[in-house]
Design an enzyme around this catalytic site. Structure first.
Site, mmCIF file in Angstrom:
data_model
loop_
_atom_site.group_PDB
_atom_site.id
_atom_site.type_symbol
_atom_site.label_atom_id
_atom_site.label_comp_id
_atom_site.label_asym_id
_atom_site.label_seq_id
_atom_site.Cartn_x
_atom_site.Cartn_y
_atom_site.Cartn_z
ATOM 1 N N GLY A 175 -12.466 22.475 31.617
ATOM 2 C CA GLY A 175 -11.092 22.931 31.804
ATOM 3 C C GLY A 175 -10.160 22.475 30.696
ATOM 4 C CG ASP A 176 -9.281 18.344 29.836
ATOM 5 O OD1 ASP A 176 -8.165 18.610 30.310
ATOM 6 O OD2 ASP A 176 -9.927 17.342 30.165
#
Length: 405
Positions: A175-176
């Site tokens: 997600g980052d």
């Protein structure tokens, strides 16, 4: 300590970026900028710096192996952003920048007197990239957010894994990274608009939840019009066959993706089972999906009769889409990754010979590069950057003594 190469390179040379933030999502936006030639000045807390400097169990002579991935090509200055004088110094730094990247909890910049409105009054052309868990607005905006939560709440984690089992997380902070890539994309669009339409900057609002949500392909429309809630499907995708992992005789696995008609026909020829291509159960994409379990069993029985070398040679011969499931040990030895520069050996005074990921995508005229692996000392470039801003040695000494830098 590694030293930056002063010779300009890449398509972003001349772009000035101030990176304020820590750990992964925000700093990876800065890494993308630095990889393509921008001057990226990373703002860190005096003394401690970005926590990523100390992350990870595996280290080399006391130095974390995360840092050279996130800090490469960047410069470091130290500023105590919780101090009024530090905030004033940050505003002075930002006044000369093209881009500000930050991934603080929403409202933090505003609390420090650096809201977008205040910064645009100071620097109208500034592009402000704001990375957060849930975005700058909405009911969840004030919540802290990490990649694992964004992956979960977006629906991405739900479809990962196996039916009737708890959905696992990915082995990386996906997600980052996704959010950083979308934020970088937004930054480039904002810069293009600024330079084509009167020089006005804007805010790029990138949220982890939305970046993960953007990867869900047709799941939203499937639910909207057919009431379908896509479920986790293990090693393949439901109703898509053959497109899965299949075992070789030596216990390794290969991905075979032969779910379109022409590709499936080539696979049946590689298997010496050409009659399967005309079998009513497998003759169309829909039919193969309806009989996916049976078809996967047939393909697996064939693949498991061959060792990986023979299996992949056969698939290669017939033009079937395939790829072995590689560990990082196999990736770094793969000649294709090596030849394209995606895996490269680097000589560094701090790490010695170290294998690092290269820069992608590949640009024909202005490629990116890795010219150094980042500063080992917090504030290593204070003298250079603050000197360029007009601060004297005495002024910097005073700020240092007071814990501002």
């Amino acid at each position: 300590m590694s030293k930056p190469q002063e010779k300009p390179f890449g398509p972003l040379q001349g772009l000035r970026v101030v990176e304020m933030g820590q750990l992964l999502a925000g700093p990876f936006v800065g890494t993308r900028c630095a990889d393509f030639g921008a001057e990226v000045v990373k703002v860190e807390a005096p003394g401690t710096g970005d926590p990523i400097r100390n992350w990870g169990r595996l280290q080399h002579e006391g130095k974390t192996l995360w840092w050279p991935i996130m800090a490469r090509n960047k410069k470091s200055v130290s500023i105590n952003l919780r101090d009024g004088d530090g905030q004033a110094l940050a505003r002075q730094l930002i006044a000369e920048a093209d881009v500000l990247i930050e991934n603080f909890k929403p409202g933090t910049l505003e609390k420090w007197g650096m809201s977008p409105a205040e910064l645009h009054a100071l620097n109208p052309g500034l592009v402000i990239v704001r990375v957060s868990g849930f975005g700058q607005t909405g009911p969840y905006a004030s919540r802290p957010g990490f990649a694992s939560v964004g992956e979960a709440m977006s629906g991405l984690r739900y479809i990962n894994g196996y039916p009737d089992m708890p959905p696992p997380r990915f082995g990386i902070s996906l997600g980052d990274t996704l959010t950083a890539l979308f934020a970088f994309e937004g930054m480039m669009m904002a810069l293009y608009h600024r330079d084509r339409n009167g020089g006005r900057g804007q805010v790029v609002d990138a949220a982890i939840t939305e970046s993960c949500f953007a990867m869900l392909e047709s799941t939203v429309t499937e639910y909207s019009k057919a009431g379908e809630v896509r479920q986790p499907s293990g090693t393949g995708i439901a109703k898509i066959a053959p497109s899965n992992i299949y075992p070789a005789k030596d216990g390794t696995y290969v991905v075979i993706a032969a779910n379109i008609d022409a590709m499936f026909r080539r696979l049946t020829q590689a298997m010496d089972r050409p009659e399967l291509a005309d079998d009513p159960r497998f003759v169309t994409h829909i039919a193969r999906g309806d009989h996916a379990e049976l078809l996967d069993t047939i393909v697996a029985e064939w693949s498991s009769s061959l060792d990986m070398e023979t299996l992949t040679a056969r698939l290669e011969e017939f033009g079937v889409v395939y790829g072995p499931i590689n560990s990082i040990a196999e990736v770094v030895k793969d000649p294709h990754f090596r030849e394209r520069g995606m895996v490269r050996d680097y000589q560094d005074p701090d790490f010695g010979t170290i294998t690092i990921p290269g820069v992608f995508p590949v640009l024909s005229e202005t490629p990116g590069d890795v010219v150094w692996l980042g500063p080992q000392d917090v504030g290593a470039h204070n003298a250079e950057i603050y000197g360029r801003m007009g601060l004297t040695e005495a002024e910097m000494g005073d700020l240092r003594q007071r814990g501002v830098i």
